[in-house]
Design a protein around this motif. Structure first.
Motif, PDB file in Angstrom:
ATOM      1  N   ALA A 175       0.893  -1.204  -0.041  1.00  0.00           N
ATOM      2  CA  ALA A 175      -0.009  -0.050   0.001  1.00  0.00           C
ATOM      3  C   ALA A 175       0.886   1.257   0.046  1.00  0.00           C
ATOM      4  O   ALA A 175       0.498   2.205  -0.661  1.00  0.00           O
ATOM      5  CB  ALA A 175      -0.841  -0.204   1.110  1.00  0.00           C
ATOM      6  N   ALA A 176       1.869   1.074   0.824  1.00  0.00           N
ATOM      7  CA  ALA A 176       2.876   2.244   0.852  1.00  0.00           C
ATOM      8  C   ALA A 176       3.563   2.626  -0.710  1.00  0.00           C
ATOM      9  O   ALA A 176       3.448   3.982  -0.972  1.00  0.00           O
ATOM     10  CB  ALA A 176       3.822   2.114   1.920  1.00  0.00           C
ATOM     11  N   ARG A 179       0.783   4.089  -2.887  1.00  0.00           N
ATOM     12  CA  ARG A 179       0.737   5.306  -2.355  1.00  0.00           C
ATOM     13  C   ARG A 179       1.630   6.218  -3.163  1.00  0.00           C
ATOM     14  O   ARG A 179       1.313   7.582  -3.820  1.00  0.00           O
ATOM     15  CB  ARG A 179       0.580   5.738  -1.008  1.00  0.00           C
ATOM     16  CG  ARG A 179      -0.841   5.477  -0.549  1.00  0.00           C
ATOM     17  CD  ARG A 179      -0.919   5.956   0.876  1.00  0.00           C
ATOM     18  NE  ARG A 179       0.014   5.360   1.836  1.00  0.00           N
ATOM     19  CZ  ARG A 179       0.284   4.258   2.448  1.00  0.00           C
ATOM     20  NH1 ARG A 179      -0.930   3.312   2.354  1.00  0.00           N
ATOM     21  NH2 ARG A 179       1.214   3.931   3.161  1.00  0.00           N
ATOM     22  N   ARG A 180       2.834   5.983  -2.917  1.00  0.00           N
ATOM     23  CA  ARG A 180       4.112   6.569  -3.632  1.00  0.00           C
ATOM     24  C   ARG A 180       4.163   6.783  -4.899  1.00  0.00           C
ATOM     25  O   ARG A 180       4.231   7.963  -5.555  1.00  0.00           O
ATOM     26  CB  ARG A 180       5.431   6.165  -3.224  1.00  0.00           C
ATOM     27  CG  ARG A 180       6.595   6.848  -3.555  1.00  0.00           C
ATOM     28  CD  ARG A 180       7.714   5.982  -3.316  1.00  0.00           C
ATOM     29  NE  ARG A 180       9.006   6.648  -3.791  1.00  0.00           N
ATOM     30  CZ  ARG A 180      10.106   7.065  -3.151  1.00  0.00           C
ATOM     31  NH1 ARG A 180      10.211   6.972  -1.891  1.00  0.00           N
ATOM     32  NH2 ARG A 180      10.787   7.714  -3.837  1.00  0.00           N
ATOM     33  N   GLU A 182       1.313   6.565  -7.017  1.00  0.00           N
ATOM     34  CA  GLU A 182       0.374   7.356  -7.085  1.00  0.00           C
ATOM     35  C   GLU A 182       0.524   8.750  -7.213  1.00  0.00           C
ATOM     36  O   GLU A 182       0.157   9.501  -7.968  1.00  0.00           O
ATOM     37  CB  GLU A 182      -0.929   6.956  -6.241  1.00  0.00           C
ATOM     38  CG  GLU A 182      -2.385   7.343  -6.966  1.00  0.00           C
ATOM     39  CD  GLU A 182      -3.276   6.801  -5.942  1.00  0.00           C
ATOM     40  OE1 GLU A 182      -4.114   7.701  -4.924  1.00  0.00           O
ATOM     41  OE2 GLU A 182      -3.630   5.687  -6.204  1.00  0.00           O
ATOM     42  N   LYS A 183       1.386   9.240  -6.142  1.00  0.00           N
ATOM     43  CA  LYS A 183       1.661  10.535  -5.776  1.00  0.00           C
ATOM     44  C   LYS A 183       2.548  11.303  -7.102  1.00  0.00           C
ATOM     45  O   LYS A 183       2.491  12.323  -7.298  1.00  0.00           O
ATOM     46  CB  LYS A 183       2.359  10.908  -4.528  1.00  0.00           C
ATOM     47  CG  LYS A 183       1.493  10.965  -3.449  1.00  0.00           C
ATOM     48  CD  LYS A 183       2.355  11.076  -2.218  1.00  0.00           C
ATOM     49  CE  LYS A 183       1.393  11.383  -0.894  1.00  0.00           C
ATOM     50  NZ  LYS A 183       2.419  11.212   0.276  1.00  0.00           N
TER      51      LYS A 183
END
Length: 188
Positions: A175-176, A179-180, A182-183
């Protein structure tokens, strides 16, 4: 070929030969598995991953007679040794920090394919950055799973954690990373 079957179905024969001291079988174990171990140690931030890989295989060589099991079990045993050596190195560096180098020398690759070398170095750096952004426990789990090919149960045993903790660390680690990415605008 399954990435978990690195010996083309011949693991049992290679292991038996290695346990009898056959140098070719020992070499095949090293040549086949050392790049993955070195990659794991490098991504874990080992100061000297190649030296540590050699130490891991010395441990394997010393204790290979005591091993019994299949290829997956051998990989789990191998990465348990690698993780232990990594922890030993970290403790050693805390007690005796390394001296600062007198000068740094840039490593210049051979001018074979500069574009490919640059792309490979950028990719390697990107993987290191993503791994560094994870918590140490998440990084341990993901690298053992992805590079070592260990099962969740084998990871739990190697790290001395419960199966539930390993599952949670894996889930949070992925998940981390998501998220990274995606950013950064990477479409998943």
């Amino acid at each position: 070929m399954d990435h978990r079957d690195r010996f083309g179905g011949r693991f049992d024969a290679v292991l038996a030969d290695a346990q009898r001291g056959n140098p070719r079988a020992l070499e095949e174990l090293f040549v086949t598995l050392s790049p993955v171990v070195a990659g794991y140690l490098r991504l874990q931030g080992s100061y000297e991953p190649e030296d540590l890989t050699s130490e891991v295989f010395l441990g394997v060589l010393r204790n290979i007679d005591s091993f019994s099991g299949d290829e997956a079990g051998f990989r789990a045993w191998l990465f348990t040794i690698a993780h232990g050596r990594l922890l030993d190195e970290r403790r050693r560096l805390v007690r005796r920090p390394l001296p600062e180098p007198l000068e740094s020398v840039a490593v210049v690759p051979a001018p074979d394919d500069v574009e490919a070398d640059a792309a490979r170095m950028a990719d390697d750096e990107r993987v290191r950055e993503v791994c560094a952004s994870l918590s140490p426990d998440q990084r341990d789990v993901l690298l053992l799973r992805l590079l070592g090919g260990l099962t969740l149960e084998e990871c739990a045993a190697t790290l001395g954690k419960t199966l539930g903790a390993v599952k949670a660390l894996q889930r949070r680690g992925f998940a981390a990373i998501a998220r990274r990415l995606e950013k950064e605008g990477v479409v998943l």
